[in-house]
Design a protein around this motif. Sequence first.
Motif, short mmCIF file in Angstrom:
data_model
loop_
_atom_site.label_atom_id
_atom_site.label_comp_id
_atom_site.label_asym_id
_atom_site.label_seq_id
_atom_site.Cartn_x
_atom_site.Cartn_y
_atom_site.Cartn_z
N LYS A 44 0.78 -1.32 -0.33
CA LYS A 44 -0.08 0.26 -0.22
C LYS A 44 1.25 1.20 0.07
O LYS A 44 0.44 2.37 -0.68
CB LYS A 44 -0.66 -0.25 1.33
N VAL A 45 1.95 1.06 1.09
CA VAL A 45 3.36 2.32 0.63
C VAL A 45 3.68 2.66 -0.32
O VAL A 45 3.73 4.06 -0.94
CB VAL A 45 3.67 1.97 2.20
N THR A 46 3.92 1.67 -0.72
CA THR A 46 4.48 1.47 -2.23
C THR A 46 3.60 1.76 -3.57
O THR A 46 4.02 2.67 -4.21
CB THR A 46 4.92 0.48 -2.74
N LEU A 47 2.65 1.35 -3.57
CA LEU A 47 1.27 2.12 -4.35
C LEU A 47 1.52 3.13 -4.55
O LEU A 47 1.55 4.46 -5.92
CB LEU A 47 0.40 1.27 -4.34
N TRP A 48 0.91 4.07 -3.34
CA TRP A 48 0.72 5.67 -3.17
C TRP A 48 2.02 6.37 -3.49
O TRP A 48 1.79 8.04 -3.63
CB TRP A 48 0.70 5.81 -1.83
N THR A 49 3.21 5.52 -3.11
CA THR A 49 4.75 6.81 -3.36
C THR A 49 4.80 6.36 -4.94
O THR A 49 5.12 7.87 -5.28
CB THR A 49 5.82 5.60 -2.95
N PHE A 50 4.19 5.31 -5.33
CA PHE A 50 4.84 5.80 -7.23
C PHE A 50 3.70 7.16 -7.35
O PHE A 50 3.92 7.58 -8.97
CB PHE A 50 4.10 4.62 -7.68
N ALA A 51 2.65 6.98 -6.72
CA ALA A 51 1.44 7.40 -7.71
C ALA A 51 2.07 8.89 -7.11
O ALA A 51 1.99 10.33 -8.15
CB ALA A 51 0.13 7.54 -6.83
N ALA A 52 2.35 9.65 -6.14
CA ALA A 52 2.74 10.50 -5.55
C ALA A 52 4.40 11.19 -6.63
O ALA A 52 4.30 12.24 -7.00
CB ALA A 52 3.63 10.62 -3.89
N MET A 53 5.03 9.80 -7.38
CA MET A 53 6.10 10.39 -7.74
C MET A 53 6.22 10.92 -8.71
O MET A 53 6.61 11.63 -10.10
CB MET A 53 7.35 9.09 -7.88
N ALA A 54 4.68 10.21 -9.64
CA ALA A 54 4.06 10.68 -10.88
C ALA A 54 4.14 12.31 -11.10
O ALA A 54 4.13 13.21 -11.99
CB ALA A 54 3.22 9.71 -11.43
N GLY A 55 3.43 12.27 -9.40
CA GLY A 55 2.72 13.55 -9.38
C GLY A 55 4.72 14.52 -9.41
O GLY A 55 4.44 15.91 -10.40
N GLY A 56 5.17 14.69 -8.96
CA GLY A 56 6.01 15.09 -8.64
C GLY A 56 7.03 15.02 -9.94
O GLY A 56 7.93 16.64 -10.51
N ALA A 57 7.41 13.95 -10.79
CA ALA A 57 7.99 14.20 -12.30
C ALA A 57 7.43 14.95 -13.13
O ALA A 57 7.57 15.88 -13.61
CB ALA A 57 7.64 12.42 -12.77
N SER A 58 5.89 15.15 -12.70
CA SER A 58 5.00 15.85 -14.10
C SER A 58 5.43 17.48 -13.56
O SER A 58 5.35 18.24 -14.55
CB SER A 58 3.56 15.81 -13.87
N LEU A 59 5.72 17.28 -12.23
CA LEU A 59 6.03 18.74 -11.96
C LEU A 59 7.03 19.54 -12.36
O LEU A 59 7.63 20.71 -13.03
CB LEU A 59 5.82 19.20 -9.94
N VAL A 60 7.91 18.09 -11.93
CA VAL A 60 9.62 19.11 -12.60
C VAL A 60 9.27 19.09 -14.21
O VAL A 60 9.99 20.24 -13.90
CB VAL A 60 10.34 17.88 -12.67
N LEU A 61 8.33 18.88 -14.75
CA LEU A 61 8.83 18.78 -16.60
C LEU A 61 8.25 19.53 -16.35
O LEU A 61 8.30 20.83 -17.79
CB LEU A 61 8.22 17.37 -17.09
N VAL A 62 7.07 20.17 -16.30
CA VAL A 62 6.35 21.63 -16.25
C VAL A 62 7.35 22.86 -16.11
O VAL A 62 6.92 24.06 -16.66
CB VAL A 62 5.34 21.81 -15.94
#
Length: 474
Positions: free
Chosen positions: A330-348
């Motif tokens: 569960k912790v790993t799942l939501w960590t990857f969801a948040a990391m996808a958000g972080g990568a999106s922020l870096v790209l923008v």
Amino acid sequence: MSTAVGTEGATGETAGEACRDTVAETSAAVGTARRRGIADWRPEDEAFWEEAGARIARRNLVFSVLSEHIGFSVWSLWSVLVLFLGPEYHIDAAGKFTLTALPTALGAVLRLPYTFAVAKFGGRNWTVFSALLLLVPTVLAGIVLRPGVSYGTLLAVACLAGVGGGNFASSMANINAFYPQRLKGWALGVNAGGGNLGVPVVQLIGLLVLATAGATWPRLVPLVYLPLIVLAAVGAALKMDNLTSMRNDRRALREVAKEPHSWVMALLYIGTFGSFIGFGFAFGQVLQVQFHQQFDTPVKAAYLTFLGPLLGSLVRPFGGRLADRWGGAKVTLWTFAAMAGGASLVLVASRHDSLPMFLAGFVALFVLSGIGNGSTYKMIPAIFQAKARIAVAAGADAGTAERDSRQRASALIGLAGAIGAFGGVLVNLAFRQSFLAGGSGDAAYGAFLAVYAMCFTVTWAVYLRPGVGPMRGV
């Protein structure tokens, strides 16, 4: 001389008295350099753990963290040294990314043999040897770093720093054997987090040298570590123990290699640890190349380089604690969801040339990768513990099933650690190619986003969707 923790044949002697005798014998041996071994180690036995096990395990954990911490610093040494390589060294940005990729690659390769070295030579013995081995790349770096040195020489010396990356695998395999299942997430998180702190610490030392001695004195950075390496080796020799009950089962690696969950965990570890170590090695260079106007001197980049690795290291035990409570999947799942958000922020941020947004996104990625490091390492022993329960329910001997579970978990720690560390190589190569081809890191950030989305999907499909059976929520 070998000390046996627990005396199975002691007539009329209580288990508590046997444990107290053992602690006394172990304490008497402290301060000697002779080989010590613990023959009977039962961390799942709560009475044994309370009387003697916890105390001995904590002592080994402390000195394991110290050695691994310095190993990480040596491994990531060149993430700092490339900031000193000015125009007089005649190395472009692509060449510097190669200098940081090579030690990452060697460290990844060494993780597998280092894992099995613990059982073969003993955790204490191998910690001493592997710590002393760190003297080779540090001494050589202190000798060769000066204008006029050939690029090939720098590549060879940088590659040797990879021996520091192997320390992580042997340290984790050793601590995994010391702690009971219920505390593995915390213990492995502390061990890994304390080791990971070596990345920001060496970067802070680099900042201190840049701010005081200046960019012409890169040799001071590796030379700082010479007495620390000796200290770590001496501490391990005097304070750590060998678990003589640890054995390398040659079947364990073959069985783990055939196990589909092993390759799933290797993928997830690429996404978490691969991100952490890759970003840790590359972040200072990325700032200098992408935001060269704001970071026109090495010291300006060094002021920010350490921040992400520092926070990512500090939260790793927190990731283990969360996994102990809620389950690693569960912790790993939501960590990857948040990391996808972080990568999106870096790209923008990259596309809009926004440094504050870029820094916020990257710091978030460091923090989240640290949490994911802790949760994925909790999942590894939990997977084999679940398999042991299945085997016992089918009629297998409980002791044999538990021993097999530990051996296979240690084998997978080595395998997943080795493959996951290659994620750091891929990160540096992705940045190298992205800046060469397009002049920015946008293509690399997009690739990271895709990887995190894939890891999220795999985690849910294998460990959390309804109907996956006893592995659900490991």
